[in-house]
Write an enzyme that holds these catalytic residues in place. Structure first.
Site, PDB file in Angstrom:
ATOM      1  N   HIS A 219      59.022 -11.032  48.473  1.00 40.57           N
ATOM      2  CA  HIS A 219      59.246 -11.035  47.033  1.00 40.57           C
ATOM      3  C   HIS A 219      60.156 -12.192  46.675  1.00 40.57           C
ATOM      4  CE1 HIS A 219      60.234  -9.709  42.980  1.00 40.57           C
ATOM      5  NE2 HIS A 219      59.140  -8.991  43.061  1.00 40.57           N
TER       6      HIS A 219
ATOM      7  N   ASP B 241      53.749  -3.354  45.771  1.00 39.65           N
ATOM      8  CA  ASP B 241      52.295  -3.332  45.925  1.00 39.65           C
ATOM      9  C   ASP B 241      51.865  -2.779  47.278  1.00 39.65           C
ATOM     10  OD1 ASP B 241      51.655  -4.367  43.396  1.00 39.65           O
ATOM     11  OD2 ASP B 241      52.269  -6.340  44.065  1.00 39.65           O
TER      12      ASP B 241
HETATM   13  N1  CMC Z   1      53.388 -12.738  55.022  1.00 38.65           N
HETATM   14  C1  CMC Z   1      53.798 -13.677  55.923  1.00 38.65           C
HETATM   15  N2  CMC Z   1      54.681 -14.654  55.639  1.00 38.65           N
HETATM   16  C2  CMC Z   1      55.190 -14.686  54.391  1.00 38.65           C
HETATM   17  C3  CMC Z   1      54.827 -13.736  53.407  1.00 38.65           C
HETATM   18  C4  CMC Z   1      53.894 -12.746  53.765  1.00 38.65           C
HETATM   19  N3  CMC Z   1      53.513 -11.825  52.860  1.00 38.65           N
HETATM   20  N4  CMC Z   1      55.480 -14.004  52.254  1.00 38.65           N
HETATM   21  C5  CMC Z   1      56.229 -15.085  52.493  1.00 38.65           C
HETATM   22  N5  CMC Z   1      56.054 -15.508  53.786  1.00 38.65           N
HETATM   23  C6  CMC Z   1      56.750 -16.618  54.457  1.00 38.65           C
HETATM   24  C7  CMC Z   1      56.169 -17.953  54.007  1.00 38.65           C
HETATM   25  O1  CMC Z   1      55.117 -18.372  54.852  1.00 38.65           O
HETATM   26  C8  CMC Z   1      57.387 -18.839  54.097  1.00 38.65           C
HETATM   27  O2  CMC Z   1      57.600 -19.127  55.470  1.00 38.65           O
HETATM   28  P1  CMC Z   1      58.197 -20.579  55.921  1.00 38.65           P
HETATM   29  O3  CMC Z   1      59.578 -20.609  55.379  1.00 38.65           O
HETATM   30  O4  CMC Z   1      58.121 -20.576  57.410  1.00 38.65           O
HETATM   31  O5  CMC Z   1      57.294 -21.607  55.286  1.00 38.65           O
HETATM   32  C9  CMC Z   1      58.535 -17.944  53.653  1.00 38.65           C
HETATM   33  O6  CMC Z   1      58.099 -16.612  54.000  1.00 38.65           O
HETATM   34  C10 CMC Z   1      58.863 -18.017  52.162  1.00 38.65           C
HETATM   35  O7  CMC Z   1      57.653 -17.777  51.430  1.00 38.65           O
HETATM   36  P2  CMC Z   1      57.375 -18.351  49.957  1.00 38.65           P
HETATM   37  O8  CMC Z   1      55.911 -18.330  49.687  1.00 38.65           O
HETATM   38  O9  CMC Z   1      58.086 -19.678  49.797  1.00 38.65           O
HETATM   39  O10 CMC Z   1      58.146 -17.297  49.049  1.00 38.65           O
HETATM   40  P3  CMC Z   1      57.973 -17.086  47.479  1.00 38.65           P
HETATM   41  O11 CMC Z   1      59.227 -16.479  46.999  1.00 38.65           O
HETATM   42  O12 CMC Z   1      57.526 -18.355  46.808  1.00 38.65           O
HETATM   43  O13 CMC Z   1      56.748 -16.063  47.350  1.00 38.65           O
HETATM   44  C11 CMC Z   1      55.502 -14.040  47.286  1.00 38.65           C
HETATM   45  C12 CMC Z   1      56.881 -14.694  47.106  1.00 38.65           C
HETATM   46  C13 CMC Z   1      55.591 -12.607  46.805  1.00 38.65           C
HETATM   47  C14 CMC Z   1      54.467 -14.777  46.398  1.00 38.65           C
HETATM   48  C15 CMC Z   1      55.098 -14.105  48.780  1.00 38.65           C
HETATM   49  O14 CMC Z   1      56.043 -13.402  49.567  1.00 38.65           O
HETATM   50  C16 CMC Z   1      53.697 -13.567  49.033  1.00 38.65           C
HETATM   51  O15 CMC Z   1      52.719 -14.315  48.907  1.00 38.65           O
HETATM   52  N6  CMC Z   1      53.552 -12.242  49.367  1.00 38.65           N
HETATM   53  C17 CMC Z   1      52.252 -11.632  49.533  1.00 38.65           C
HETATM   54  C18 CMC Z   1      51.659 -11.294  48.172  1.00 38.65           C
HETATM   55  C19 CMC Z   1      52.356 -10.119  47.507  1.00 38.65           C
HETATM   56  O16 CMC Z   1      52.628  -9.103  48.150  1.00 38.65           O
HETATM   57  N7  CMC Z   1      52.608 -10.232  46.192  1.00 38.65           N
HETATM   58  C20 CMC Z   1      53.211  -9.169  45.387  1.00 38.65           C
HETATM   59  C21 CMC Z   1      54.608  -9.506  44.949  1.00 38.65           C
HETATM   60  S1  CMC Z   1      55.502  -8.084  44.298  1.00 38.65           S
HETATM   61  C22 CMC Z   1      54.740  -7.564  42.869  1.00 38.65           C
HETATM   62  C23 CMC Z   1      54.501  -8.600  41.842  1.00 38.65           C
HETATM   63  O17 CMC Z   1      55.310  -9.496  41.620  1.00 38.65           O
HETATM   64  O18 CMC Z   1      53.473  -8.502  41.203  1.00 38.65           O
END
Ligand code: CMC
Length: 426
Positions: free
Chosen positions: A315, A372
């Site tokens: 998140h 989620d």
């Molecule tokens: N599985 C594996 N690795 C992950 C995941 C995941 N679900 N989420 C983040 N990472 C890793 C990512 O690869 C990165 O690693 P590194 O530093 O080695 O490159 C690091 O963690 C940071 O990730 P980010 O994409 O820069 O983080 P963000 O804050 O931009 O993204 C997020 C947040 C929610 C979009 C992301 O965690 C994600 O894609 N999660 C899966 C989709 C999901 O569950 N979304 C629902 C969010 S909650 C409800 C809502 O908001 O609607």
């Protein structure tokens, strides 16, 4: 005396001063609205990771402590002691309703739950099998043509009327979108049923039938089903300046109709990085298929050369735990006991959580199950079809979007949202 921050341009040694504004809770902000005027440069913040886009008094999140409050009240208290409708009233009015206020609010919503008959034509233009989110976003935009006077709301009663209308109609819109997607006849709302029960009824009932289907082939909708879905609505009700709410505020800033702004929010929510994640979680759990294969997929999630991500994990704001996921995990355990469920998907989900929470990749990146992760599992237990997971998020979030829209409109001095760019073209 004002608190300030001084920034120095190390190229020429010039210093610039910016005001620091304190929040009532959480981090202060540096007001950089004069940054371009003073320096001739823009600030750059890809994905707005360090940007406060507005002032707000609605929802507070402390991502480090895993805290979420609506109008100052913690989510744990709202989810355990209050209904979704009480939560809607709280968000709209900054106070929980007393018994009389709740009764009146509930009746006002029941009376507004019908859709104009012409809207059926719109649903019928979609192909059978169309994703309900597509129809829901379109039908919500179309509502603006039925309530055109809402474009020029200028007083509190107008805001309240407009808000009640969209909150009341969203479950009907979502149920119609679903019924059309499976080629089933529309079911009109039943004024004698509560908000949450009515939605389940409109999804499942047979035309003219007194009896309808509960889970596991039962003839009645069980109280625990209604309680579970009501809690899911409450947990989704608002979440500060997330992508869809920012979209709603952005559209509000142009002066467009409130229902068009909500429609834009619905579209933004559909993506799997946002509200679409709940549907993706279940698809992913089904793809994993068995507890024995969890390790294989955890390894893929950790592999930097594999685009696979664990859906429902991570998140942008919560870096400790998502308090909503904790509440849903408890709810999942209750459902498991009370409905005597033996769900393979629940077991896979629990195994993923167990492994991820003790794995350094997830610990070091502060990746925890988000809302989620468990909402999808619970909705599956409630025998809700997957394409309806994100529309259910929409129903819950509508109150948040409309409250944020109203707040935006009432604030003096808000400008059109118009960011700039770092131009790297020719
Ligand atoms: N599985 C594996 N690795 C992950 C995941 C995941 N679900 N989420 C983040 N990472 C890793 C990512 O690869 C990165 O690693 P590194 O530093 O080695 O490159 C690091 O963690 C940071 O990730 P980010 O994409 O820069 O983080 P963000 O804050 O931009 O993204 C997020 C947040 C929610 C979009 C992301 O965690 C994600 O894609 N999660 C899966 C989709 C999901 O569950 N979304 C629902 C969010 S909650 C409800 C809502 O908001 O609607």
């Amino acid at each position: 005396m004002k608190n300030t921050m001084t920034m120095t341009d190390n190229r020429d040694g010039k210093s610039y001063e910016f005001e620091i504004r304190d929040a009532t809770r959480g981090p202060s902000v540096v007001d950089i609205s004069s940054f371009y005027g003073q320096t001739g440069m823009f600030t750059y913040d890809n994905g707005f990771t360090s940007t406060a886009s507005c002032e707000s008094e609605i929802t507070f999140i402390d991502g480090v402590e895993g805290e979420l409050r609506y109008r100052g009240i913690r989510i744990e208290e709202l989810a355990s002691k209050h209904s979704y409708l009480e939560t809607c009233y709280l968000l709209l009015n900054s106070k929980l309703p007393d018994e009389t206020e709740l009764l009146k609010f509930d009746l006002e919503l029941r009376h507004r739950s019908l859709l104009h008959e012409n809207l059926k034509n719109l649903f019928n233009t979609f192909p059978t099998g169309a994703h309900p989110m597509a129809a829901l976003s379109s039908a919500t935009a179309a509502l603006s043509s039925f309530y055109y006077s809402h474009l020029n709301i200028a007083d509190e009663s107008g805001y309240q009327e407009m808000a009640r209308r969209i909150i009341a109609k969203m479950p009907t819109l979502a149920a119609f979108a679903y019924r059309h997607s499976i080629g089933a006849p529309f079911i009109q709302p039943d004024i004698e049923r509560s908000f949450t029960e009515n939605f389940l009824y409109m999804m499942r009932a047979y035309p003219g039938g007194k009896m309808h289907i509960g889970i596991n082939g039962e003839q009645k909708i069980k109280a625990i089903e209604i309680k579970a879905l009501d809690t899911i609505f409450t947990l989704h009700a608002d979440h500060e300046q997330n992508a869809s709410t920012t979209t709603v505020r952005g559209v509000a800033s142009t002066g467009a109709h409130p229902y068009v702004a909500i429609s834009a929010g619905i579209s933004a929510l559909w993506g799997r990085a946002h509200g679409g994640a709940n549907e993706s979680v279940i698809k992913q759990l089904e793809m994993i298929g068995s507890v024995e294969r969890v390790d294989e997929f955890i390894a893929r999630a950790k592999d930097p050369n594999d685009e696979f991500r664990l859906m429902g994990f991570g998140h942008r704001v919560y870096k400790n735990f998502d308090p909503r996921a904790k509440i849903l995990k408890t709810l999942q355990d209750q459902l498991k006991n009370e409905l005597n469920l033996d769900s393979n998907l629940m077991n896979i989900a629990n195994k993923i959580e167990e492994i991820a929470l003790s794995d350094d990749y997830f610990i070091s990146r502060k990746l925890y199950p988000n809302i989620d992760f468990y909402s999808g599992v619970i909705l599956t237990a409630l025998q809700i079809p997957k394409p309806m997971f994100t529309p259910i998020f929409v129903i819950g979030r509508t109150i948040g979007w409309i409250t944020q829209w109203i707040e935006f409109k009432k604030q003096k001095g808000n400008k059109i949202a118009r960011p700039r760019q770092l131009y790297l073209g020719k």
